[in-house]
Design a protein around this motif. Structure first.
Motif, mmCIF file in Angstrom:
data_model
loop_
_atom_site.group_PDB
_atom_site.id
_atom_site.type_symbol
_atom_site.label_atom_id
_atom_site.label_comp_id
_atom_site.label_asym_id
_atom_site.label_seq_id
_atom_site.Cartn_x
_atom_site.Cartn_y
_atom_site.Cartn_z
ATOM 1 N N MET A 1 1.297 -1.394 -0.432
ATOM 2 C CA MET A 1 0.089 -0.359 -0.471
ATOM 3 C C MET A 1 1.203 1.288 0.007
ATOM 4 O O MET A 1 0.437 2.376 -0.907
ATOM 5 C CB MET A 1 -0.964 -0.010 1.483
ATOM 6 C CG MET A 1 -2.045 1.213 1.150
ATOM 7 S SD MET A 1 -3.003 1.080 -0.158
ATOM 8 C CE MET A 1 -3.637 2.817 1.022
ATOM 9 N N MET A 2 1.647 1.150 0.919
ATOM 10 C CA MET A 2 2.403 2.441 0.598
ATOM 11 C C MET A 2 3.064 2.768 -0.003
ATOM 12 O O MET A 2 3.887 3.834 -0.903
ATOM 13 C CB MET A 2 3.770 2.157 2.090
ATOM 14 C CG MET A 2 4.862 3.706 1.843
ATOM 15 S SD MET A 2 6.202 3.097 3.843
ATOM 16 C CE MET A 2 7.698 1.873 2.753
ATOM 17 N N MET A 3 4.058 1.237 -1.343
ATOM 18 C CA MET A 3 4.502 1.535 -2.231
ATOM 19 C C MET A 3 3.150 2.024 -2.983
ATOM 20 O O MET A 3 4.036 3.306 -4.310
ATOM 21 C CB MET A 3 5.249 0.643 -2.983
ATOM 22 C CG MET A 3 5.935 0.301 -2.013
ATOM 23 S SD MET A 3 7.402 1.490 -2.551
ATOM 24 C CE MET A 3 7.762 1.721 -3.844
ATOM 25 N N MET A 4 2.692 1.920 -3.025
ATOM 26 C CA MET A 4 1.192 2.538 -4.385
ATOM 27 C C MET A 4 1.082 3.974 -3.652
ATOM 28 O O MET A 4 1.066 4.641 -4.718
ATOM 29 C CB MET A 4 0.053 2.068 -4.568
ATOM 30 C CG MET A 4 -1.046 2.147 -5.186
ATOM 31 S SD MET A 4 -0.404 2.340 -6.589
ATOM 32 C CE MET A 4 -0.466 0.521 -7.145
ATOM 33 N N VAL A 5 1.284 4.549 -2.653
ATOM 34 C CA VAL A 5 0.842 5.976 -2.567
ATOM 35 C C VAL A 5 2.693 6.688 -2.926
ATOM 36 O O VAL A 5 2.200 7.395 -3.578
ATOM 37 C CB VAL A 5 0.593 6.145 -1.016
ATOM 38 C CG1 VAL A 5 0.371 7.153 -0.544
ATOM 39 C CG2 VAL A 5 -0.076 5.487 -1.038
ATOM 40 N N VAL A 6 3.529 5.659 -3.242
ATOM 41 C CA VAL A 6 4.768 6.264 -2.860
ATOM 42 C C VAL A 6 4.384 6.405 -4.663
ATOM 43 O O VAL A 6 5.379 7.585 -5.783
ATOM 44 C CB VAL A 6 5.698 5.684 -2.818
ATOM 45 C CG1 VAL A 6 7.066 6.435 -3.497
ATOM 46 C CG2 VAL A 6 6.145 6.300 -1.135
ATOM 47 N N ILE A 7 4.291 5.781 -5.016
ATOM 48 C CA ILE A 7 4.232 6.126 -7.176
ATOM 49 C C ILE A 7 2.979 7.198 -8.005
ATOM 50 O O ILE A 7 3.350 7.444 -8.122
ATOM 51 C CB ILE A 7 3.274 4.408 -7.277
ATOM 52 C CG1 ILE A 7 5.120 3.633 -7.509
ATOM 53 C CG2 ILE A 7 3.119 4.722 -9.180
ATOM 54 C CD1 ILE A 7 4.262 1.807 -7.361
ATOM 55 N N ILE A 8 1.657 7.077 -6.942
ATOM 56 C CA ILE A 8 0.743 7.725 -6.936
ATOM 57 C C ILE A 8 1.625 9.366 -6.947
ATOM 58 O O ILE A 8 1.507 10.091 -7.768
ATOM 59 C CB ILE A 8 -0.542 8.196 -6.640
ATOM 60 C CG1 ILE A 8 -0.966 6.281 -7.103
ATOM 61 C CG2 ILE A 8 -1.041 8.878 -6.388
ATOM 62 C CD1 ILE A 8 -2.329 6.407 -5.799
ATOM 63 N N MET A 9 1.521 9.646 -5.854
ATOM 64 C CA MET A 9 3.196 10.601 -5.871
ATOM 65 C C MET A 9 3.921 11.798 -6.711
ATOM 66 O O MET A 9 3.523 12.706 -6.864
ATOM 67 C CB MET A 9 3.575 11.098 -3.854
ATOM 68 C CG MET A 9 2.481 10.934 -3.218
ATOM 69 S SD MET A 9 3.499 10.662 -1.252
ATOM 70 C CE MET A 9 4.103 11.043 -1.050
ATOM 71 N N GLN A 10 4.447 10.290 -7.517
ATOM 72 C CA GLN A 10 5.762 10.879 -8.115
ATOM 73 C C GLN A 10 4.854 11.001 -8.919
ATOM 74 O O GLN A 10 5.375 11.598 -9.982
ATOM 75 C CB GLN A 10 6.371 9.572 -8.220
ATOM 76 C CG GLN A 10 7.700 9.460 -6.439
ATOM 77 C CD GLN A 10 8.252 8.005 -7.240
ATOM 78 O OE1 GLN A 10 8.034 7.578 -7.281
ATOM 79 N NE2 GLN A 10 9.536 8.232 -6.237
ATOM 80 N N LEU A 11 4.397 10.052 -9.694
ATOM 81 C CA LEU A 11 3.585 10.383 -11.046
ATOM 82 C C LEU A 11 2.463 12.057 -11.076
ATOM 83 O O LEU A 11 2.425 12.534 -11.962
ATOM 84 C CB LEU A 11 2.207 9.011 -10.980
ATOM 85 C CG LEU A 11 2.618 7.901 -11.696
ATOM 86 C CD1 LEU A 11 1.668 6.755 -11.931
ATOM 87 C CD2 LEU A 11 3.545 8.212 -12.752
ATOM 88 N N ILE A 12 2.309 12.044 -9.701
ATOM 89 C CA ILE A 12 1.305 13.451 -9.341
ATOM 90 C C ILE A 12 2.602 14.441 -9.999
ATOM 91 O O ILE A 12 2.117 15.423 -11.114
ATOM 92 C CB ILE A 12 0.814 13.688 -8.538
ATOM 93 C CG1 ILE A 12 -0.076 13.121 -8.200
ATOM 94 C CG2 ILE A 12 0.737 15.312 -8.316
ATOM 95 C CD1 ILE A 12 -1.263 13.193 -6.882
ATOM 96 N N LEU A 13 4.003 14.145 -9.372
ATOM 97 C CA LEU A 13 4.710 15.467 -9.634
ATOM 98 C C LEU A 13 4.791 15.450 -11.390
ATOM 99 O O LEU A 13 5.987 16.484 -11.880
ATOM 100 C CB LEU A 13 6.137 15.112 -8.537
ATOM 101 C CG LEU A 13 6.004 15.006 -6.700
ATOM 102 C CD1 LEU A 13 7.600 13.985 -6.263
ATOM 103 C CD2 LEU A 13 5.696 16.121 -6.937
ATOM 104 N N ILE A 14 5.721 14.096 -11.435
ATOM 105 C CA ILE A 14 5.859 14.486 -13.086
ATOM 106 C C ILE A 14 4.445 15.216 -13.810
ATOM 107 O O ILE A 14 5.514 15.620 -15.003
ATOM 108 C CB ILE A 14 5.320 13.102 -13.527
ATOM 109 C CG1 ILE A 14 7.187 12.470 -12.734
ATOM 110 C CG2 ILE A 14 5.970 12.794 -15.090
ATOM 111 C CD1 ILE A 14 7.342 10.278 -12.831
ATOM 112 N N VAL A 15 3.327 15.254 -13.702
ATOM 113 C CA VAL A 15 2.544 15.817 -14.292
ATOM 114 C C VAL A 15 2.348 17.192 -14.346
ATOM 115 O O VAL A 15 3.137 17.484 -15.296
ATOM 116 C CB VAL A 15 0.731 15.022 -14.304
ATOM 117 C CG1 VAL A 15 0.215 15.637 -14.826
ATOM 118 C CG2 VAL A 15 0.833 13.749 -14.879
#
Length: 230
Positions: A1-15
């Motif tokens: 779950m934590m890694m999924m949150v991190v991935i989502i956070m990073q994708l938001i930063l990329i966009v």
């Protein structure tokens, strides 16, 4: 779950990075992200690391154009050959002074911090300062590739270059080939404020998991820092 949150956070930063300035992104996301990482028990230092983009690249016109458009926090200029699997040495800023100088000027004009990946050589350090770099990253590959009994003079060269860079007002980093087994003596050099390590951590993570790999590397670095002269 934590890694999924991190991935989502990073994708938001990329966009967001596609159309916003880094400072604006940080001002908008940090107040939201920080409570989230605390809730998931993440380390604040680790969180800060994912908020910093250091773009390593060649000093070519196309790459400079991309960097000026993306505007990362830091650009590290490195030598690149099409045939190489990894960086084979430091960027020769003495020989390629004009090309590197143009690249540094363009990046600085775009508000980007510039680091130069160089060999631990006095002339390379001096020219890096003359070209306007904010940081040098000392190439540790020769030290890492040498047999343990032959590393002392190579470590001395790194320490000497670090002192020279610091005396000139440069921020000093180091990297390339560092592992848990060889990083402590480099971390012991007083003037080095940053170590760039990627491959060894990911390789260790295959066997131990990323959390343990990061913790083990941090422990090895901490041993070196703790041994610094007081």
């Amino acid at each position: 779950m934590m890694m999924m949150v991190v991935i989502i956070m990073q994708l938001i930063l990329i966009v967001m990075g596609m159309f916003m300035e880094p400072l604006s992104i940080m001002m908008l996301t940090v107040p939201i992200y920080f409570p989230v990482i605390k809730a998931f028990g993440m380390n604040e230092i680790w969180f800060a690391a994912i908020m910093l983009l250091n773009m390593e690249m060649a000093a070519t016109r196309d790459m400079i154009d991309i960097a000026c458009r993306v505007r990362p926090d830091v650009v590290t200029l490195v030598p690149e050959r099409r045939e190489e699997r990894t960086t084979e040495g430091g960027l020769d800023v003495v020989t390629h002074r004009d090309v590197v100088g143009v690249a540094v000027s363009r990046l600085r004009d775009a508000g980007i911090k510039v680091s130069l990946f160089i060999d631990p050589d006095a002339r390379q350090v001096a020219v890096s300062r003359e070209l306007g770099a904010a940081q040098i990253e000392l190439h540790t590959g020769d030290y890492c590739d040498a047999a343990p009994g032959l590393r002392a003079p190579l470590l001395d060269a790194l320490a000497r270059a670090a002192r020279e860079g610091h005396a000139l007002g440069l921020e000093v980093a180091a990297g390339h080939g560092l592992t848990r087994a060889n990083v402590a003596p480099v971390a012991q050099i007083d003037e080095i404020v940053e170590l760039n390590i990627g491959h060894a951590v990911i390789a260790d993570a295959i066997f131990s998991g990323l959390d343990r790999a990061v913790a083990s590397m941090r422990e090895a670095i901490s041993r070196g820092v703790a041994a610094r002269a007081r």
